[in-house]
Write a protein that holds these residues in place. Sequence first.
Motif, PDB file in Angstrom:
ATOM      1  N   ASP A 127       5.276   9.226  10.589  1.00  0.00           N
ATOM      2  CA  ASP A 127       4.288   8.155  10.405  1.00  0.00           C
ATOM      3  C   ASP A 127       3.568   7.802  11.719  1.00  0.00           C
ATOM      4  O   ASP A 127       2.395   7.433  11.719  1.00  0.00           O
ATOM      5  CB  ASP A 127       4.954   6.889   9.837  1.00  0.00           C
ATOM      6  N   ARG A 140      11.223   9.807   9.471  1.00  0.00           N
ATOM      7  CA  ARG A 140      10.064   9.182   8.822  1.00  0.00           C
ATOM      8  C   ARG A 140       9.191   8.478   9.867  1.00  0.00           C
ATOM      9  O   ARG A 140       7.968   8.573   9.845  1.00  0.00           O
ATOM     10  CB  ARG A 140      10.534   8.194   7.757  1.00  0.00           C
ATOM     11  N   ARG A 143       2.920   6.478  -2.727  1.00  0.00           N
ATOM     12  CA  ARG A 143       4.018   6.942  -3.580  1.00  0.00           C
ATOM     13  C   ARG A 143       3.508   7.361  -4.963  1.00  0.00           C
ATOM     14  O   ARG A 143       3.951   8.367  -5.528  1.00  0.00           O
ATOM     15  CB  ARG A 143       5.071   5.848  -3.733  1.00  0.00           C
ATOM     16  N   ALA A 191       0.581  11.600   3.006  1.00  0.00           N
ATOM     17  CA  ALA A 191      -0.136  10.561   3.760  1.00  0.00           C
ATOM     18  C   ALA A 191      -0.803  11.118   5.022  1.00  0.00           C
ATOM     19  O   ALA A 191      -1.570  10.419   5.673  1.00  0.00           O
ATOM     20  CB  ALA A 191       0.824   9.428   4.139  1.00  0.00           C
ATOM     21  N   ARG A 203      -6.078   9.780   2.237  1.00  0.00           N
ATOM     22  CA  ARG A 203      -6.170   8.465   2.888  1.00  0.00           C
ATOM     23  C   ARG A 203      -7.508   7.810   2.576  1.00  0.00           C
ATOM     24  O   ARG A 203      -7.568   6.623   2.267  1.00  0.00           O
ATOM     25  CB  ARG A 203      -5.983   8.576   4.407  1.00  0.00           C
ATOM     26  N   ARG A 219       1.017   0.729   6.871  1.00  0.00           N
ATOM     27  CA  ARG A 219       1.135   1.298   8.211  1.00  0.00           C
ATOM     28  C   ARG A 219      -0.147   1.125   9.016  1.00  0.00           C
ATOM     29  O   ARG A 219      -0.109   1.121  10.238  1.00  0.00           O
ATOM     30  CB  ARG A 219       1.426   2.810   8.131  1.00  0.00           C
ATOM     31  N   ASP A 220      -1.284   1.035   8.311  1.00  0.00           N
ATOM     32  CA  ASP A 220      -2.590   1.051   8.982  1.00  0.00           C
ATOM     33  C   ASP A 220      -3.476  -0.097   8.502  1.00  0.00           C
ATOM     34  O   ASP A 220      -4.697   0.016   8.523  1.00  0.00           O
ATOM     35  CB  ASP A 220      -3.289   2.386   8.691  1.00  0.00           C
ATOM     36  N   SER A 257       5.199  10.350   2.416  1.00  0.00           N
ATOM     37  CA  SER A 257       4.990  10.452   3.849  1.00  0.00           C
ATOM     38  C   SER A 257       4.300  11.785   4.181  1.00  0.00           C
ATOM     39  O   SER A 257       3.540  11.876   5.144  1.00  0.00           O
ATOM     40  CB  SER A 257       6.362  10.319   4.519  1.00  0.00           C
ATOM     41  N   THR A 298       0.825  -1.221   0.000  1.00  0.00           N
ATOM     42  CA  THR A 298       0.000   0.000   0.000  1.00  0.00           C
ATOM     43  C   THR A 298       0.856   1.268   0.000  1.00  0.00           C
ATOM     44  O   THR A 298       0.381   2.328  -0.389  1.00  0.00           O
ATOM     45  CB  THR A 298      -0.968   0.040   1.205  1.00  0.00           C
ATOM     46  N   ARG A 317       1.192  11.288  13.195  1.00  0.00           N
ATOM     47  CA  ARG A 317       0.152  12.024  12.473  1.00  0.00           C
ATOM     48  C   ARG A 317      -1.203  11.724  13.126  1.00  0.00           C
ATOM     49  O   ARG A 317      -1.375  10.693  13.776  1.00  0.00           O
ATOM     50  CB  ARG A 317       0.161  11.644  10.987  1.00  0.00           C
TER      51      ARG A 317
HETATM   52  O1   DC Z   1       6.262   1.905   2.922  1.00  0.00           O
HETATM   53  P1   DC Z   1       6.686   3.082   2.054  1.00  0.00           P
HETATM   54  O2   DC Z   1       8.027   3.663   2.405  1.00  0.00           O
HETATM   55  O3   DC Z   1       6.551   2.783   0.603  1.00  0.00           O
HETATM   56  O4   DC Z   1       5.574   4.214   2.382  1.00  0.00           O
HETATM   57  C1   DC Z   1       5.708   5.535   1.934  1.00  0.00           C
HETATM   58  C2   DC Z   1       4.894   6.459   2.834  1.00  0.00           C
HETATM   59  O5   DC Z   1       3.504   6.216   2.633  1.00  0.00           O
HETATM   60  C3   DC Z   1       5.112   6.258   4.331  1.00  0.00           C
HETATM   61  O6   DC Z   1       6.091   7.115   4.860  1.00  0.00           O
HETATM   62  C4   DC Z   1       3.784   6.557   4.943  1.00  0.00           C
HETATM   63  C5   DC Z   1       2.791   6.313   3.859  1.00  0.00           C
HETATM   64  N1   DC Z   1       1.971   5.101   4.055  1.00  0.00           N
HETATM   65  C6   DC Z   1       0.860   5.235   4.858  1.00  0.00           C
HETATM   66  O7   DC Z   1       0.641   6.300   5.431  1.00  0.00           O
HETATM   67  N2   DC Z   1      -0.006   4.207   5.005  1.00  0.00           N
HETATM   68  C7   DC Z   1       0.240   3.007   4.418  1.00  0.00           C
HETATM   69  N3   DC Z   1      -0.657   2.007   4.579  1.00  0.00           N
HETATM   70  C8   DC Z   1       1.396   2.851   3.608  1.00  0.00           C
HETATM   71  C9   DC Z   1       2.253   3.915   3.468  1.00  0.00           C
END
Ligand code: DC
Length: 210
Positions: free
Chosen positions: A170, A166, A39, A88, A94, A116-117, A85, A34, A173
């Motif tokens: 993350d 980062r 990205r 996001a 979102r 992340r979520d 980031s 995700t 927020r």
């Molecule tokens: O995992 P990554 O480095 O490709 O993710 C890039 C950014 O996207 C990360 O810093 C936060 C965001 N992200 C998010 O908020 N929720 C997710 N489910 C995946 C990534």
Amino acid sequence: MKHITIAIDGPAAAGKGTLSRRLAETYGFHHLDTGLTYRATAKALIDTGLPFDDEAVAERMALDVDLAGLDRSVLARHEIGEAASKIAVMPSVRRALVEAQRAFSKKMPGTVLDGRDIGTVVCPDAAVKLYVTASPEVRARRRYDEIVASGQAADYDAIVEDVKKRDDRDMNRADSPLRPADDAVLLDTSEMSIEAAFQAAKRIVDAALN
Ligand code: DC
């Protein structure tokens, strides 16, 4: 056969991607990273040249993201990760991406989503939830080794700082911060090889599915 979703969350560079891809292969499930959706949204926004803080434009880019066209080699760039980031944190971005991710998660016979979520927001009913982590120093070391192995120069101290920045963004927020779901199994890979981490993850998934 019952549909199954495996949710994998954790901070940047914890090894979620490799684990998720291998688990998806092992069980014959579809996989979605995700982070690539955030990205792709960030890259589309960069490409427009419009200001980065315009949430309405960012939302439009998010609604246009095509999950079938996510190209890791194009989206892996460091600046795109930083930009991702930042966008996001925008609730409407979102909302748009979570809706697309949820639709993907329903694919048969099963799915692995990493981010992340996933366990907390996108797929709260996932059959298995893993929270994969490692210390910032270990994650920075892995990223450093990767960059050096690809023949480029890297600055370890700068990478550690970056990883911590980062994490801070993350985890702190307001909308859907990175945190383990209450029912997630924690997997700290700081002291593990990739192979050992995969075997540990597979044991957790097998135990949850049986
Ligand atoms: O995992 P990554 O480095 O490709 O993710 C890039 C950014 O996207 C990360 O810093 C936060 C965001 N992200 C998010 O908020 N929720 C997710 N489910 C995946 C990534």
